[in-house]
Design a protein around this motif. Sequence first.
Motif, PDB file in Angstrom:
ATOM      1  N   MET A  50       2.443  15.224  19.214  1.00  0.00           N
ATOM      2  CA  MET A  50       3.307  15.854  18.223  1.00  0.00           C
ATOM      3  C   MET A  50       2.487  16.878  17.458  1.00  0.00           C
ATOM      4  N   ASN A  51       3.096  18.017  17.210  1.00  0.00           N
ATOM      5  CA  ASN A  51       2.413  19.017  16.398  1.00  0.00           C
ATOM      6  C   ASN A  51       3.376  19.576  15.360  1.00  0.00           C
ATOM      7  N   ILE A  52       2.842  20.347  14.458  1.00  0.00           N
ATOM      8  CA  ILE A  52       3.634  20.834  13.334  1.00  0.00           C
ATOM      9  C   ILE A  52       4.759  21.769  13.770  1.00  0.00           C
ATOM     10  N   GLU A  53       4.566  22.523  14.841  1.00  0.00           N
ATOM     11  CA  GLU A  53       5.615  23.432  15.301  1.00  0.00           C
ATOM     12  C   GLU A  53       6.838  22.667  15.800  1.00  0.00           C
ATOM     13  N   VAL A  54       6.597  21.609  16.565  1.00  0.00           N
ATOM     14  CA  VAL A  54       7.700  20.781  17.073  1.00  0.00           C
ATOM     15  C   VAL A  54       8.413  20.106  15.901  1.00  0.00           C
ATOM     16  N   TYR A  55       7.647  19.573  14.968  1.00  0.00           N
ATOM     17  CA  TYR A  55       8.202  18.947  13.760  1.00  0.00           C
ATOM     18  C   TYR A  55       9.064  19.947  12.985  1.00  0.00           C
ATOM     19  N   ARG A  56       8.536  21.143  12.775  1.00  0.00           N
ATOM     20  CA  ARG A  56       9.251  22.174  12.016  1.00  0.00           C
ATOM     21  C   ARG A  56      10.557  22.539  12.720  1.00  0.00           C
ATOM     22  N   ASP A  57      10.495  22.779  14.019  1.00  0.00           N
ATOM     23  CA  ASP A  57      11.697  23.142  14.777  1.00  0.00           C
ATOM     24  C   ASP A  57      12.745  22.028  14.706  1.00  0.00           C
ATOM     25  N   TYR A  58      12.293  20.780  14.791  1.00  0.00           N
ATOM     26  CA  TYR A  58      13.219  19.653  14.745  1.00  0.00           C
ATOM     27  C   TYR A  58      13.930  19.592  13.392  1.00  0.00           C
ATOM     28  N   GLY A  84       1.516  18.612   4.478  1.00  0.00           N
ATOM     29  CA  GLY A  84       0.459  19.549   4.138  1.00  0.00           C
ATOM     30  C   GLY A  84       0.023  20.278   5.393  1.00  0.00           C
ATOM     31  N   LEU A  85       0.050  21.590   5.355  1.00  0.00           N
ATOM     32  CA  LEU A  85      -0.292  22.378   6.539  1.00  0.00           C
ATOM     33  C   LEU A  85      -1.766  22.263   6.910  1.00  0.00           C
ATOM     34  N   GLU A  86      -2.588  21.898   5.961  1.00  0.00           N
ATOM     35  CA  GLU A  86      -4.024  21.816   6.231  1.00  0.00           C
ATOM     36  C   GLU A  86      -4.518  20.382   6.425  1.00  0.00           C
ATOM     37  N   ARG A  87      -3.607  19.412   6.399  1.00  0.00           N
ATOM     38  CA  ARG A  87      -4.003  18.003   6.546  1.00  0.00           C
ATOM     39  C   ARG A  87      -4.375  17.687   7.987  1.00  0.00           C
ATOM     40  N   ILE A  88      -5.492  17.013   8.149  1.00  0.00           N
ATOM     41  CA  ILE A  88      -5.920  16.546   9.466  1.00  0.00           C
ATOM     42  C   ILE A  88      -6.251  15.062   9.318  1.00  0.00           C
ATOM     43  N   PRO A  89      -5.629  14.194  10.088  1.00  0.00           N
ATOM     44  CA  PRO A  89      -4.624  14.500  11.113  1.00  0.00           C
ATOM     45  C   PRO A  89      -3.295  14.904  10.474  1.00  0.00           C
ATOM     46  N   PHE A  90      -2.452  15.539  11.285  1.00  0.00           N
ATOM     47  CA  PHE A  90      -1.115  15.939  10.863  1.00  0.00           C
ATOM     48  C   PHE A  90      -0.366  14.715  10.368  1.00  0.00           C
ATOM     49  N   GLN A  91       0.234  14.826   9.186  1.00  0.00           N
ATOM     50  CA  GLN A  91       1.010  13.725   8.622  1.00  0.00           C
ATOM     51  C   GLN A  91       2.175  14.261   7.811  1.00  0.00           C
ATOM     52  N   ILE A 144       1.931   9.241  10.244  1.00  0.00           N
ATOM     53  CA  ILE A 144       0.905   9.954  11.000  1.00  0.00           C
ATOM     54  C   ILE A 144       1.318   9.883  12.475  1.00  0.00           C
ATOM     55  N   PRO A 145       1.942  10.952  12.983  1.00  0.00           N
ATOM     56  CA  PRO A 145       2.483  10.910  14.343  1.00  0.00           C
ATOM     57  C   PRO A 145       1.444  10.634  15.427  1.00  0.00           C
ATOM     58  N   GLU A 146       0.197  10.926  15.158  1.00  0.00           N
ATOM     59  CA  GLU A 146      -0.842  10.670  16.151  1.00  0.00           C
ATOM     60  C   GLU A 146      -1.218   9.194  16.206  1.00  0.00           C
ATOM     61  N   GLY A 147      -0.635   8.390  15.329  1.00  0.00           N
ATOM     62  CA  GLY A 147      -0.886   6.946  15.338  1.00  0.00           C
ATOM     63  C   GLY A 147      -0.165   6.309  16.513  1.00  0.00           C
ATOM     64  N   ASN A 148       0.133   5.035  16.390  1.00  0.00           N
ATOM     65  CA  ASN A 148       0.719   4.296  17.511  1.00  0.00           C
ATOM     66  C   ASN A 148       2.248   4.358  17.522  1.00  0.00           C
ATOM     67  N   ILE A 149       2.807   5.545  17.324  1.00  0.00           N
ATOM     68  CA  ILE A 149       4.263   5.696  17.402  1.00  0.00           C
ATOM     69  C   ILE A 149       4.607   6.803  18.409  1.00  0.00           C
ATOM     70  N   SER A 150       5.738   6.655  19.051  1.00  0.00           N
ATOM     71  CA  SER A 150       6.175   7.650  20.037  1.00  0.00           C
ATOM     72  C   SER A 150       6.825   8.838  19.332  1.00  0.00           C
ATOM     73  N   ASP A 180       9.727  10.008  20.063  1.00  0.00           N
ATOM     74  CA  ASP A 180      11.126   9.626  19.832  1.00  0.00           C
ATOM     75  C   ASP A 180      11.268   8.826  18.542  1.00  0.00           C
ATOM     76  N   PHE A 181      10.342   7.907  18.304  1.00  0.00           N
ATOM     77  CA  PHE A 181      10.394   7.108  17.082  1.00  0.00           C
ATOM     78  C   PHE A 181      10.135   7.986  15.857  1.00  0.00           C
ATOM     79  N   PHE A 182       9.214   8.932  15.975  1.00  0.00           N
ATOM     80  CA  PHE A 182       8.948   9.864  14.883  1.00  0.00           C
ATOM     81  C   PHE A 182      10.220  10.660  14.555  1.00  0.00           C
ATOM     82  N   PHE A 183      10.922  11.136  15.577  1.00  0.00           N
ATOM     83  CA  PHE A 183      12.170  11.861  15.349  1.00  0.00           C
ATOM     84  C   PHE A 183      13.219  10.948  14.705  1.00  0.00           C
ATOM     85  N   GLU A 184      13.235   9.684  15.096  1.00  0.00           N
ATOM     86  CA  GLU A 184      14.157   8.719  14.488  1.00  0.00           C
ATOM     87  C   GLU A 184      13.867   8.573  12.993  1.00  0.00           C
ATOM     88  N   LEU A 185      12.597   8.552  12.626  1.00  0.00           N
ATOM     89  CA  LEU A 185      12.222   8.438  11.210  1.00  0.00           C
ATOM     90  C   LEU A 185      12.630   9.688  10.430  1.00  0.00           C
TER      91      LEU A 185
END
Length: 119
Positions: free
Chosen positions: A1-9, A40-47, A83-89, A91-96
Amino acid sequence: MNIEVYRDYCLAKKGVTEHFPFDEVTLVFKVMGKMFALCGLERIPFQVNLKCDPERSLELREEYSEAIIGAWHMSKKHWNTVIPEGNISNDFFFELIDHSYEMVVKGLTKKMQQELEGL
């Protein structure tokens, strides 16, 4: 997951606009002027901070403790940091994200809900 996909969604949802109300690096998504997601656009990891039903919020933090925590600088009763890079898919991130959006829409006035439906 990246910020562009999140933003578009987020932007694909009805009545959603994007803003930078706090500073130039905190991207906020609102539905009918009410915040439902921010990052936050500068947060690492993306959250991302998302609104959540208080009971579900606690359950999610227990089950996904590496990926979902109480939101920093926000009401931990109603907001989670995901934190999408954690142990979630993805699809689950989009559900949230959907859940957060729906929570905010449910809290809108009837007039605003009707206006949203008409968009």
